[in-house]
Design an enzyme around this catalytic site. Structure first.
Site, PDB file in Angstrom:
ATOM      1  N   ALA A 111       4.483  -3.362  -0.879  1.00 54.09           N
ATOM      2  CA  ALA A 111       5.493  -2.317  -0.601  1.00 54.09           C
ATOM      3  C   ALA A 111       4.867  -1.029  -0.460  1.00 54.09           C
ATOM      4  CB  ALA A 111       6.754  -2.218  -1.533  1.00 54.09           C
ATOM      5  N   ASN A 112       5.498   0.307  -0.380  1.00 58.65           N
ATOM      6  CA  ASN A 112       4.837   1.440  -0.120  1.00 58.65           C
ATOM      7  C   ASN A 112       5.859   2.365  -0.928  1.00 58.65           C
ATOM      8  OD1 ASN A 112       6.504   2.722   1.715  1.00 58.65           O
ATOM      9  ND2 ASN A 112       5.802   1.191   3.035  1.00 58.65           N
ATOM     10  N   ARG A 113       5.486   3.588  -1.137  1.00 57.32           N
ATOM     11  CA  ARG A 113       6.088   4.618  -1.827  1.00 57.32           C
ATOM     12  C   ARG A 113       7.167   5.438  -1.216  1.00 57.32           C
ATOM     13  NH1 ARG A 113       3.467   5.212  -6.483  1.00 57.32           N
ATOM     14  NH2 ARG A 113       1.241   5.089  -6.717  1.00 57.32           N
ATOM     15  N   SER A 114       7.689   4.825  -0.084  1.00 56.40           N
ATOM     16  CA  SER A 114       8.674   5.584   0.625  1.00 56.40           C
ATOM     17  C   SER A 114       9.987   5.561  -0.043  1.00 56.40           C
ATOM     18  CB  SER A 114       8.847   4.749   2.126  1.00 56.40           C
ATOM     19  OG  SER A 114       9.968   5.395   2.672  1.00 56.40           O
ATOM     20  N   ALA A 120       8.873   3.702   6.661  1.00 58.17           N
ATOM     21  CA  ALA A 120       7.399   3.466   6.378  1.00 58.17           C
ATOM     22  C   ALA A 120       7.378   1.814   6.177  1.00 58.17           C
ATOM     23  CB  ALA A 120       7.299   3.883   5.103  1.00 58.17           C
TER      24      ALA A 120
END
Ligand code: CTP
Ligand code: CA
Length: 227
Positions: free
Chosen positions: A33-36, A99
Site C-alpha cells: 500500500a502507500n501513505r495516501s 494514489a
C-alpha cells in the site's frame, strides 16, 4: 434564477473521482500500500456534490466516512479501481486523485505465506494499469475534462508537465509530497499545470483546495455561465 445556478454550477453534470490508496495483495493477509489518506480526493467529491453535481467516488481503502450526497464505490486493488471507474462512465468531469499502487505482486499466494527452510520470499512485481491514462485516451466516452494529480518529491513542475503529455489529461494538480507531511496531512500546496502554463496556489486546507478546484473546473466547462 441566475443566483441559484451560480451556486450550483455543476447541476446536471456527472463528476467521477478516484481517491485513496490501493491495496495490492501479497497473500490473503498481507498487502502492498502507500501513505495516501484519501482526504484530498474525498474533499473533491464532497465539493463537487456541493456544487450540484451527481458524483461517483471510487475509493480505495481509507479511514474516512463516505461523503454525504455522493455515490461511493469501495475497491481495494488497482485493477478493481479501473473496473469500477470504467463502469461509472460516462462522466462530464473525471478527477483522478487516487494514489494507485504502481505495481502489484505478479502471483499473489492463495494461502498465507509461511516462514520455512526455503528462506526469505522474493516478490516479483508487475505494473498496474494506469487508470487515468486509460480513461484520458478513450476514443469514445472520454469525459470532457480529465484531471490528474502528480505527487512528486522533486522537479514538481517538470514532472507534472511530462505527466500531462504522457497521460493525455487536460490538467494536472501537482503537489510536493517531499517532507512536510502532505500525505495524511490536512493542507496542500498545489500547482495547476496545463499546456498553457502553471498557476500556483498558496498552502490551503484540503477542503479549500477542493472547492477552488471544483470552481475552476466549473469555469473551464463553461457550465457556470449557462442560464
Ligand atoms: N494514476 C492512475 N493509475 C495508475 C497510476 C497513476 O490513475 N496506475 C493516476 C493518479 O491517480 C494521478 C496520476 O495518475 O492522477 C499521476 O500519478 P503518479 O503516481 O504521480 O504518476 P505515475 O504515472 O504513476 O508516475 P510515477 O509514480 O512513476 O511518478
Ligand atoms: Ca505512481
Amino acid at each position: 434564477g441566475g443566483a441559484a445556478i451560480a451556486q450550483k454550477p455543476l447541476a446536471g453534470k456527472h463528476v467521477l473521482v478516484t481517491s485513496g490508496p490501493t491495496h495490492e495483495p501479497i497473500d490473503p493477509v498481507r498487502y502492498i500500500a502507500n501513505r495516501s489518506s484519501g482526504k484530498q480526493g474525498h474533499a473533491i467529491a464532497a465539493a463537487a456534490a456541493a456544487a450540484g453535481a451527481s458524483v461517483t467516488l471510487v475509493s480505495g481503502p481509507v479511514g474516512l466516512p463516505d461523503p454525504d450526497g455522493v455515490t461511493t464505490i469501495h475497491v481495494e486493488s488497482a485493477r478493481e479501481m479501473l473496473a469500477a471507474t470504467e463502469a461509472a462512465l460516462p462522466a462530464d468531469i473525471a478527477v483522478f486523485a487516487a494514489a494507485v499502487a504502481d505495481w502489484r505482486v505478479a502471483d499473489a499466494a492463495p494461502e498465507k505465506m509461511k516462514k520455512g527452510p526455503s528462506g526469505t520470499p522474493a516478490l516479483a512485481l508487475v505494473e498496474n494499469p494506469d487508470i487515468l491514462a486509460t480513461v484520458a485516451h478513450r476514443k469514445t466516452g472520454r469525459p470532457a475534462l480529465v484531471v490528474g494529480f502528480a505527487a512528486e518529491t522533486e522537479n514538481v513542475i517538470d514532472y507534472a508537465r511530462a505527466k500531462l503529455a504522457r497521460k493525455g489529461c487536460d490538467l494536472i494538480v501537482a503537489n510536493d509530497v517531499g517532507g512536510t507531511g502532505v500525505m495524511g496531512g490536512d493542507s496542500n500546496t498545489v500547482h495547476l499545470v496545463t499546456r498553457d502554463g502553471v498557476e500556483t496556489w498558496p498552502t490551503l486546507a484540503k477542503e479549500e483546495v477542493a472547492s477552488r478546484l471544483i470552481a475552476h473546473l466549473a469555469g473551464l466547462t463553461g457550465v457556470s455561465k449557462a442560464g
